[in-house]
Motif scaffolding. Structure first.
Motif, PDB file in Angstrom:
ATOM      1  N   ALA A 196       1.364  -1.215   0.335  1.00  0.00           N
ATOM      2  CA  ALA A 196       0.213  -0.029  -0.141  1.00  0.00           C
ATOM      3  C   ALA A 196       0.650   1.166  -0.149  1.00  0.00           C
ATOM      4  O   ALA A 196       0.200   2.187  -0.429  1.00  0.00           O
ATOM      5  N   ILE A 197       1.751   1.004   0.537  1.00  0.00           N
ATOM      6  CA  ILE A 197       2.597   2.450   0.626  1.00  0.00           C
ATOM      7  C   ILE A 197       3.683   2.392  -1.007  1.00  0.00           C
ATOM      8  O   ILE A 197       3.763   3.181  -0.881  1.00  0.00           O
ATOM      9  N   ALA A 198       3.668   1.436  -1.631  1.00  0.00           N
ATOM     10  CA  ALA A 198       5.018   2.223  -2.437  1.00  0.00           C
ATOM     11  C   ALA A 198       3.124   2.031  -3.058  1.00  0.00           C
ATOM     12  O   ALA A 198       3.764   3.509  -4.732  1.00  0.00           O
ATOM     13  N   ALA A 258       8.253  -1.068   7.238  1.00  0.00           N
ATOM     14  CA  ALA A 258       6.891  -1.524   5.880  1.00  0.00           C
ATOM     15  C   ALA A 258       7.112   0.450   4.816  1.00  0.00           C
ATOM     16  O   ALA A 258       7.445  -0.164   3.525  1.00  0.00           O
ATOM     17  N   LEU A 259       8.115   0.975   5.541  1.00  0.00           N
ATOM     18  CA  LEU A 259       8.680   2.314   5.145  1.00  0.00           C
ATOM     19  C   LEU A 259       9.447   2.086   3.784  1.00  0.00           C
ATOM     20  O   LEU A 259       9.608   2.390   2.224  1.00  0.00           O
ATOM     21  N   VAL A 260      10.533   0.991   4.382  1.00  0.00           N
ATOM     22  CA  VAL A 260      11.924   0.389   3.622  1.00  0.00           C
ATOM     23  C   VAL A 260      11.713  -0.313   2.864  1.00  0.00           C
ATOM     24  O   VAL A 260      11.700   0.058   1.851  1.00  0.00           O
ATOM     25  N   SER A 263      11.179   0.446  -1.580  1.00  0.00           N
ATOM     26  CA  SER A 263      11.813  -0.410  -2.484  1.00  0.00           C
ATOM     27  C   SER A 263      11.305  -0.789  -3.517  1.00  0.00           C
ATOM     28  O   SER A 263      11.319  -0.972  -4.545  1.00  0.00           O
ATOM     29  N   LEU A 264      10.008  -1.449  -2.629  1.00  0.00           N
ATOM     30  CA  LEU A 264       9.081  -1.577  -4.771  1.00  0.00           C
ATOM     31  C   LEU A 264       9.077  -0.960  -4.763  1.00  0.00           C
ATOM     32  O   LEU A 264       8.435  -0.801  -6.337  1.00  0.00           O
ATOM     33  N   TYR A 265       9.124   0.795  -4.741  1.00  0.00           N
ATOM     34  CA  TYR A 265       8.207   1.054  -6.197  1.00  0.00           C
ATOM     35  C   TYR A 265       9.607   1.590  -6.766  1.00  0.00           C
ATOM     36  O   TYR A 265       9.842   1.545  -7.928  1.00  0.00           O
TER      37      TYR A 265
END
Length: 283
Positions: free
Chosen positions: A100-102, A158-160, A164-166
């Protein structure tokens, strides 16, 4: 539709990796398991990258590669720190919001979505969080004063992971998948496995070797699948890939006799509805 397939493929591969790591981490030091998984991945991807040849790098592509690889390794380390001092019921849902963050980063960066896709993504993200909540009776107990630190570690993970996914999706847009996948394995080997080996902390348990090998292979397959899907939509691929936690929970129910509570069942149902809606919208 390719973004959906790529995300789902990554989710299944990473779910297998997670299940294997959950067993091997009980036999070996978790940080050593991560280091060995990175070595296995490097053995697979390095020859493929050599055969493919060195692509044309520029400052932007190198930046995305470094963020992608370092984020993957750093996210794993932060997750283990959070689980070491915090409750699993508190940590797992926070970490699993990486997709969801990505997706949020992707939307803020200007990626457009068809009407209704946002609702489907929200259902999937909600399902991932709910399905990660275990039975309260089985929740690992920690001291109350450690909980704020575990929350911070989990949020940071989660942020990292999300970043990374983005970054992986951005790098995959201009570079061959093999080099994108190689970046995390190379960084993980140099920054994690090698120092552990030098300091004598990379102790290998023979029974864990098959599990580590399977996990390493599935990590690579998962990243190949995700990078392929991210080329057609980072937001969709990232959220679907993050449902590896949901798949792992379902498989663990049958494989390890771990029961799903009502919240987890609601989460799985939410994911199924979200995936069905997303597939219809992206078809």
């Amino acid at each position: 539709m390719l973004a959906v397939l790529g995300g789902l493929g990554a989710a299944f591969a990473w779910a297998i990796s997670t299940l294997c790591s959950s067993r091997s981490s009980r036999m070996m030091e978790p940080i050593a398991v991560v280091g060995l998984i990175m070595v296995v991945g490097l053995v697979i991807t390095a020859p493929l990258a050599a055969v493919q040849g060195v692509p044309s790098f520029d400052a932007e592509s190198v930046t995305w590669l470094v963020i992608s690889g370092a984020g993957n390794v750093g996210g794993l380390v932060l997750t283990y720190k959070a689980l070491r001092i915090g409750q699993v019921a508190l940590v797992a849902p926070l970490v699993s919001t990486e997709g969801a963050i990505a997706a949020t980063i992707s939307l803020l960066a200007g990626e457009s979505l068809a009407p209704g896709v946002g609702v489907a993504l929200a259902l999937v993200a909600l399902g991932v969080c709910l399905s990660s909540v275990p039975e309260s009776a089985k929740t690992e107990r920690r001291l109350v004063h450690d909980q704020p630190a575990s929350v911070l570690y989990a949020i940071a993970a989660a942020l990292v992971f999300g970043t990374s996914l983005y970054a992986t999706g951005r790098a995959a847009a201009t570079l061959p998948s093999t080099w994108v996948v190689l970046s995390a394995r190379l960084i993980g080997t140099l920054a994690l496995a090698l120092p552990l080996a030098v300091t004598g902390r990379l102790n290998v348990v023979r029974r864990a070797i098959p599990l580590v090998v399977v996990a390493g292979v599935c990590e690579v397959l998962g990243f190949y699948s995700y990078t392929a899907g991210a080329r057609h939509g980072i937001a969709v691929a990232a959220v679907l890939a993050s449902q590896f936690a949901t798949i792992a929970a379902v498989v663990a129910y049958f494989l390890f006799k771990e029961r799903l509570n009502r919240i987890q069942l609601a989460g799985v149902s939410s994911v199924i509805v979200g995936v069905a809606l997303l597939s219809a919208l992206r078809a």
